[in-house]
Scaffold this motif. Structure first.
Motif, PDB file in Angstrom:
ATOM      1  N   GLU A   1       0.829  -1.204   0.000  1.00 56.97           N
ATOM      2  CA  GLU A   1       0.000   0.000   0.000  1.00 56.97           C
ATOM      3  C   GLU A   1       0.869   1.262   0.000  1.00 56.97           C
ATOM      4  OE1 GLU A   1      -2.385   1.928   3.698  1.00 56.97           O
ATOM      5  OE2 GLU A   1      -2.903  -0.139   3.195  1.00 56.97           O
ATOM      6  N   VAL A   2       1.914   1.257   0.830  1.00 59.28           N
ATOM      7  CA  VAL A   2       2.809   2.419   0.919  1.00 59.28           C
ATOM      8  C   VAL A   2       3.566   2.596  -0.394  1.00 59.28           C
ATOM      9  CG1 VAL A   2       4.820   3.383   2.104  1.00 59.28           C
ATOM     10  CG2 VAL A   2       3.036   2.233   3.425  1.00 59.28           C
ATOM     11  N   MET A   3       4.096   1.508  -0.931  1.00 57.94           N
ATOM     12  CA  MET A   3       4.838   1.564  -2.206  1.00 57.94           C
ATOM     13  C   MET A   3       3.928   2.055  -3.325  1.00 57.94           C
ATOM     14  SD  MET A   3       8.002   0.701  -2.453  1.00 57.94           S
ATOM     15  CE  MET A   3       9.258  -0.378  -1.875  1.00 57.94           C
ATOM     16  N   ALA A   4       2.724   1.503  -3.396  1.00 58.70           N
ATOM     17  CA  ALA A   4       1.789   1.896  -4.450  1.00 58.70           C
ATOM     18  C   ALA A   4       1.483   3.390  -4.380  1.00 58.70           C
ATOM     19  CB  ALA A   4       0.504   1.080  -4.352  1.00 58.70           C
ATOM     20  N   ARG A   5       1.317   3.897  -3.176  1.00 57.56           N
ATOM     21  CA  ARG A   5       1.019   5.324  -2.994  1.00 57.56           C
ATOM     22  C   ARG A   5       2.176   6.199  -3.478  1.00 57.56           C
ATOM     23  NH1 ARG A   5       0.460   8.245   2.650  1.00 57.56           N
ATOM     24  NH2 ARG A   5       0.013  10.334   1.917  1.00 57.56           N
ATOM     25  N   ILE A   6       3.408   5.802  -3.121  1.00 59.76           N
ATOM     26  CA  ILE A   6       4.588   6.567  -3.560  1.00 59.76           C
ATOM     27  C   ILE A   6       4.706   6.534  -5.078  1.00 59.76           C
ATOM     28  CG2 ILE A   6       7.110   6.654  -3.539  1.00 59.76           C
ATOM     29  CD1 ILE A   6       6.980   5.617  -0.627  1.00 59.76           C
ATOM     30  N   LEU A   7       4.584   5.354  -5.669  1.00 58.19           N
ATOM     31  CA  LEU A   7       4.748   5.228  -7.116  1.00 58.19           C
ATOM     32  C   LEU A   7       3.622   5.940  -7.872  1.00 58.19           C
ATOM     33  CD1 LEU A   7       6.023   1.551  -7.317  1.00 58.19           C
ATOM     34  CD2 LEU A   7       7.363   3.673  -7.452  1.00 58.19           C
TER      35      LEU A   7
END
Length: 101
Positions: A25-31
């Motif tokens: 979830e965190v990675m997806a938000r950053i990307l």
């Protein structure tokens, strides 16, 4: 300007996000926010790493690309200007060769 963003991610707090099940979830938000042209995940010196190709219209955009990695993962970020073959063709290497003979 096309930039290579090299990211080194320490084990913590990343491991904690993995344990909590929220790392995706965190990675997806950053990307989603940074919209890289390409993303590669890799190992770097025994830690997790990522290499992103991003487009930068102005140097003032650097914090918006780096801060999510700093703040969420305590990561190290390095920026490098990169070129595709078409960019290199425009560089005028033939002229520079004659100029600096």
């Amino acid at each position: 300007m096309r930039m290579l963003l090299n990211i080194r991610i320490p084990h913590e707090p990343f491991n904690n996000f993995v344990r909590e099940g929220t790392v995706g979830e965190v990675m997806a938000r950053i990307l989603e926010e940074t919209k890289p042209e390409a993303v590669y995940f890799t190992e770097q010196n025994g830690t997790r790493g990522a290499i992103l190709i991003v487009n930068l219209n102005d140097p003032s955009e650097i914090p918006s690309l780096a801060e999510p990695w700093f703040l969420k993962f305590n990561a190290d970020c390095e920026f490098r200007v990169v070129m595709v073959p078409e960019d290199l063709k425009k560089a005028g290497l033939e002229t520079l060769g004659w100029k600096w003979k």
